[in-house]
Design an enzyme around this catalytic site. Structure first.
Site, PDB file in Angstrom:
ATOM      1  N   CYS A 163       0.832  -1.216   0.000  1.00 10.70           N
ATOM      2  CA  CYS A 163       0.000   0.000   0.000  1.00 10.70           C
ATOM      3  C   CYS A 163       0.858   1.254   0.000  1.00 10.70           C
ATOM      4  O   CYS A 163       0.348   2.356  -0.174  1.00 10.70           O
ATOM      5  CB  CYS A 163      -0.951   0.015   1.194  1.00 10.70           C
ATOM      6  SG  CYS A 163      -0.097   0.131   2.774  1.00 10.70           S
ATOM      7  N   ASP A 195       2.462   2.552   2.557  1.00  9.40           N
ATOM      8  CA  ASP A 195       2.496   3.273   3.832  1.00  9.40           C
ATOM      9  C   ASP A 195       3.815   3.003   4.561  1.00  9.40           C
ATOM     10  O   ASP A 195       4.384   1.914   4.465  1.00  9.40           O
ATOM     11  CB  ASP A 195       1.303   2.859   4.707  1.00  9.40           C
ATOM     12  CG  ASP A 195      -0.013   3.343   4.117  1.00  9.40           C
ATOM     13  OD1 ASP A 195       0.035   4.128   3.156  1.00  9.40           O
ATOM     14  OD2 ASP A 195      -1.070   2.943   4.619  1.00  9.40           O
ATOM     15  N   CYS A 244      -2.477   5.256   6.507  1.00  2.82           N
ATOM     16  CA  CYS A 244      -3.929   5.301   6.707  1.00  2.82           C
ATOM     17  C   CYS A 244      -4.259   5.590   8.174  1.00  2.82           C
ATOM     18  O   CYS A 244      -3.386   5.598   9.036  1.00  2.82           O
ATOM     19  CB  CYS A 244      -4.520   3.963   6.280  1.00  2.82           C
ATOM     20  SG  CYS A 244      -4.054   2.624   7.382  1.00  2.82           S
ATOM     21  N   CYS A 252      -2.407  -3.119   9.251  1.00  5.92           N
ATOM     22  CA  CYS A 252      -1.816  -1.785   9.452  1.00  5.92           C
ATOM     23  C   CYS A 252      -1.091  -1.719  10.798  1.00  5.92           C
ATOM     24  O   CYS A 252      -0.072  -1.034  10.925  1.00  5.92           O
ATOM     25  CB  CYS A 252      -2.892  -0.708   9.380  1.00  5.92           C
ATOM     26  SG  CYS A 252      -3.974  -0.871   7.940  1.00  5.92           S
TER      27      CYS A 252
HETATM   28 FE1  FES Z   1      -1.430   0.654   4.392  1.00  7.68          FE
HETATM   29 FE2  FES Z   1      -3.106   0.766   6.471  1.00  7.68          FE
HETATM   30  S1  FES Z   1      -3.595   0.586   4.364  1.00  7.68           S
HETATM   31  S2  FES Z   1      -0.943   0.484   6.470  1.00  7.68           S
END
Ligand code: FES
Length: 143
Positions: free
Chosen positions: A36, A38, A61, A105
Site C-alpha cells: 500500500c 504506507d 492510513c 496496518c
Molecule cells: Fe497501508 Fe493501512 S492501508 S498500512
C-alpha cells in the site's frame, strides 16, 4: 462503504500522541508496507535500558496512524525487552479493535518498534534479535 472504526481509533487518529522526531535517537526503525506504500518510522530515547521517550512519523492510513500513536504510548516507560514483546494484536486490542481488513496496518507498529530496538542494540554493542518475516503480513486493503 465506510469502515466501522472504534471511538479510540478515531480519537488516536484525530489527536495522535508522540508525533515527531527525536534528535540523535538511541534507536530508529522504519517499516513499510510495499503493497500500500504506507511507511512508519519510530524514534527511541533509551536511558538505563528504559524507553524514556518515543516519537513517530507515519505516512499512512487512519489505522496505521492510530496504531503508531497507541504503540508509542504503550512502550513509553517500558524496558527495551518489554517493548520488544509488544504485539500488533495487543496494539489493536488497546484501540478496541481494528476492522479485520485493517489489522495488517498495526503490524507496521510492531515491525518499526522491532527495527528501532535492533538499531539501538546494534549501536550499543548488544546482539541484534532475529526479526520475524513480516512479508506475508503486509496486505493491501480496498480503502
Ligand atoms: Fe497501508 Fe493501512 S492501508 S498500512
Amino acid at each position: 462503504m465506510a469502515l466501522a472504526y472504534s471511538e479510540k481509533v478515531m480519537e488516536h487518529f484525530s489527536n495522535p500522541r508522540n508525533v515527531g522526531e527525536i534528535e540523535n535517537p538511541d534507536g530508529v526503525g522504519e517499516a513499510g508496507n510495499p503493497k500500500c506504500g504506507d511507511i512508519m518510522k519510530i524514534y527511541l530515547r533509551v536511558k538505563r535500558n528504559v524507553i524514556e521517550d518515543v516519537k513517530f512519523k507515519t505516512f499512512g492510513c487512519a489505522s496505521a496512524i492510530a496504531s503508531s500513536s497507541m504503540a508509542t504510548e504503550m512502550i513509553r516507560g517500558k524496558t527495551v525487552d518489554e517493548a520488544w514483546d509488544l504485539t500488533n494484536t495487543a496494539v489493536a486490542e488497546a484501540l478496541d479493535g481494528l476492522p479485520p481488513i485493517k489489522m495488517h496496518c498495526s503490524v507496521l507498529a510492531e515491525e518499526a518498534i522491532h527495527r528501532a530496538i535492533n538499531d539501538y542494540r546494534e549501536k550499543h554493542g548488544f546482539d541484534v534479535i532475529p526479526m520475524k518475516d513480516y512479508g506475508d503480513e503486509h496486505e493491501v486493503c480496498p480503502v
